[in-house]
Write a protein that holds these residues in place. Structure first.
Motif, PDB file in Angstrom:
ATOM      1  N   ASP A   5      11.988  61.211  27.892  1.00 26.46           N
ATOM      2  CA  ASP A   5      13.009  60.491  28.656  1.00 26.46           C
ATOM      3  C   ASP A   5      12.433  59.942  29.958  1.00 26.46           C
ATOM      4  O   ASP A   5      11.488  60.505  30.521  1.00 26.46           O
ATOM      5  N   LEU A   6      13.033  58.855  30.447  1.00 26.05           N
ATOM      6  CA  LEU A   6      12.769  58.411  31.801  1.00 26.05           C
ATOM      7  C   LEU A   6      13.624  59.259  32.730  1.00 26.05           C
ATOM      8  O   LEU A   6      14.855  59.248  32.629  1.00 26.05           O
ATOM      9  N   ASP A   7      12.975  59.986  33.601  1.00 26.40           N
ATOM     10  CA  ASP A   7      13.670  60.973  34.425  1.00 26.40           C
ATOM     11  C   ASP A   7      14.735  60.301  35.296  1.00 26.40           C
ATOM     12  O   ASP A   7      14.444  59.407  36.086  1.00 26.40           O
ATOM     13  N   GLY A   8      15.983  60.754  35.133  1.00 23.77           N
ATOM     14  CA  GLY A   8      17.067  60.252  35.958  1.00 23.77           C
ATOM     15  C   GLY A   8      17.726  58.983  35.455  1.00 23.77           C
ATOM     16  O   GLY A   8      18.720  58.548  36.013  1.00 23.77           O
ATOM     17  N   TRP A   9      17.179  58.386  34.429  1.00 25.32           N
ATOM     18  CA  TRP A   9      17.740  57.137  33.913  1.00 25.32           C
ATOM     19  C   TRP A   9      18.668  57.436  32.741  1.00 25.32           C
ATOM     20  O   TRP A   9      18.325  58.228  31.854  1.00 25.32           O
ATOM     21  N   THR A  10      19.817  56.789  32.751  1.00 25.80           N
ATOM     22  CA  THR A  10      20.733  56.887  31.618  1.00 25.80           C
ATOM     23  C   THR A  10      21.262  55.501  31.292  1.00 25.80           C
ATOM     24  O   THR A  10      21.309  54.618  32.147  1.00 25.80           O
ATOM     25  N   PHE A  11      21.649  55.330  30.062  1.00 28.58           N
ATOM     26  CA  PHE A  11      22.287  54.092  29.618  1.00 28.58           C
ATOM     27  C   PHE A  11      23.378  54.483  28.641  1.00 28.58           C
ATOM     28  O   PHE A  11      23.116  55.181  27.658  1.00 28.58           O
ATOM     29  N   TRP A  12      24.625  54.054  28.950  1.00 24.81           N
ATOM     30  CA  TRP A  12      25.771  54.398  28.104  1.00 24.81           C
ATOM     31  C   TRP A  12      25.915  55.917  27.954  1.00 24.81           C
ATOM     32  O   TRP A  12      26.251  56.444  26.918  1.00 24.81           O
ATOM     33  N   GLY A  13      25.575  56.596  29.054  1.00 26.60           N
ATOM     34  CA  GLY A  13      25.701  58.041  29.069  1.00 26.60           C
ATOM     35  C   GLY A  13      24.629  58.776  28.285  1.00 26.60           C
ATOM     36  O   GLY A  13      24.768  59.970  28.014  1.00 26.60           O
ATOM     37  N   ARG A  14      23.589  58.052  27.931  1.00 27.69           N
ATOM     38  CA  ARG A  14      22.543  58.659  27.114  1.00 27.69           C
ATOM     39  C   ARG A  14      21.184  58.467  27.778  1.00 27.69           C
ATOM     40  O   ARG A  14      20.992  57.505  28.528  1.00 27.69           O
ATOM     41  N   PRO A  15      20.241  59.371  27.511  1.00 27.50           N
ATOM     42  CA  PRO A  15      18.924  59.246  28.137  1.00 27.50           C
ATOM     43  C   PRO A  15      18.190  58.004  27.651  1.00 27.50           C
ATOM     44  O   PRO A  15      18.357  57.569  26.515  1.00 27.50           O
ATOM     45  N   VAL A  16      17.382  57.441  28.541  1.00 27.50           N
ATOM     46  CA  VAL A  16      16.575  56.267  28.195  1.00 27.50           C
ATOM     47  C   VAL A  16      15.233  56.749  27.666  1.00 27.50           C
ATOM     48  O   VAL A  16      14.499  57.450  28.370  1.00 27.50           O
TER      49      VAL A  16
END
Lengths: 136, 59
Positions: A5-16
């Motif tokens: 995962d990209l630490d701290g990044w989310t998209f649509w409530g999901r990890p990037v």
């Protein structure tokens, strides 16, 4: 979260997951080009097997991200790894060392296999699917 | 190489390499040696309720 995962990044409530996203695009490409027999060995049985493995990997990767199921993601990455190994090893035997697809497949297998290990081994040494939230 | 033989060899290599990848994840992972014991230490409540706070009652 996992090492994928990209630490701290989310998209649509999901990890990037950049590697997972890249593999989704590559799996879509491999499904289309192998199912329509536009690959270097499109007329052979192995081309349809590559398309099938890519389709399985694509569905598992998409489902795991939408449904947030870590174990399914791991199986999806493993299917992508198997697809690249199948394509690369066949291309090596059938086309030889001079074929571009051999080296593209080796690189893809390393990416998919490495992503599988990164997802399966999280930084805390506890498999992520055993927990529903991360520890801070 | 004959395409039938090449396909057979490619399928064999795929099966073996995928099995090695799966095995290596369990064999050489950071929790390879204490995986089972660590799982037993995790109460189900943590996963069910998403509550994983540090237990400082003994301190």
């Amino acid at each position: 979260m996992t090492k994928g995962d990209l630490d701290g990044w989310t998209f649509w409530g999901r990890p990037v997951k950049p590697v997972g996203a890249a593999l989704v695009v590559l799996m879509m490409k491999d499904v289309v080009f192998n199912a329509t027999e536009n690959s270097p060995f499109g007329h052979l049985w192995v081309s349809h097997m590559v398309a099938l493995l890519a389709a399985v990997a694509l569905l598992l990767l998409l489902y795991s991200w939408v449904a947030k199921v870590q174990r399914v993601l791991e199986f999806g990455l493993m299917a992508a790894f198997a697809m690249y190994v199948l394509r690369g090893s066949f291309a090596l035997f059938y086309l030889g060392f001079g074929a571009e697809v051999v080296y593209a497949s080796i690189g893809g297998a390393i990416i998919a296999g490495g992503a599988y290990l990164l997802e399966a081994w999280d930084r805390l040494g506890v498999r992520v699917r055993d927990l529903t939230i991360e520890r801070h | 190489m004959d395409p039938v033989l090449a396909q057979a060899l490619a399928g064999l290599i795929t099966a073996i390499s995928t099995a090695i990848l799966l095995w290596s994840a369990h064999r050489w992972g950071p929790n390879a040696h204490d995986n089972d014991s660590r799982r037993q230490e995790l109460p189900h409540d943590h996963a069910d309720h998403g509550n994983y706070e540090e237990d400082d009652s003994e301190t």
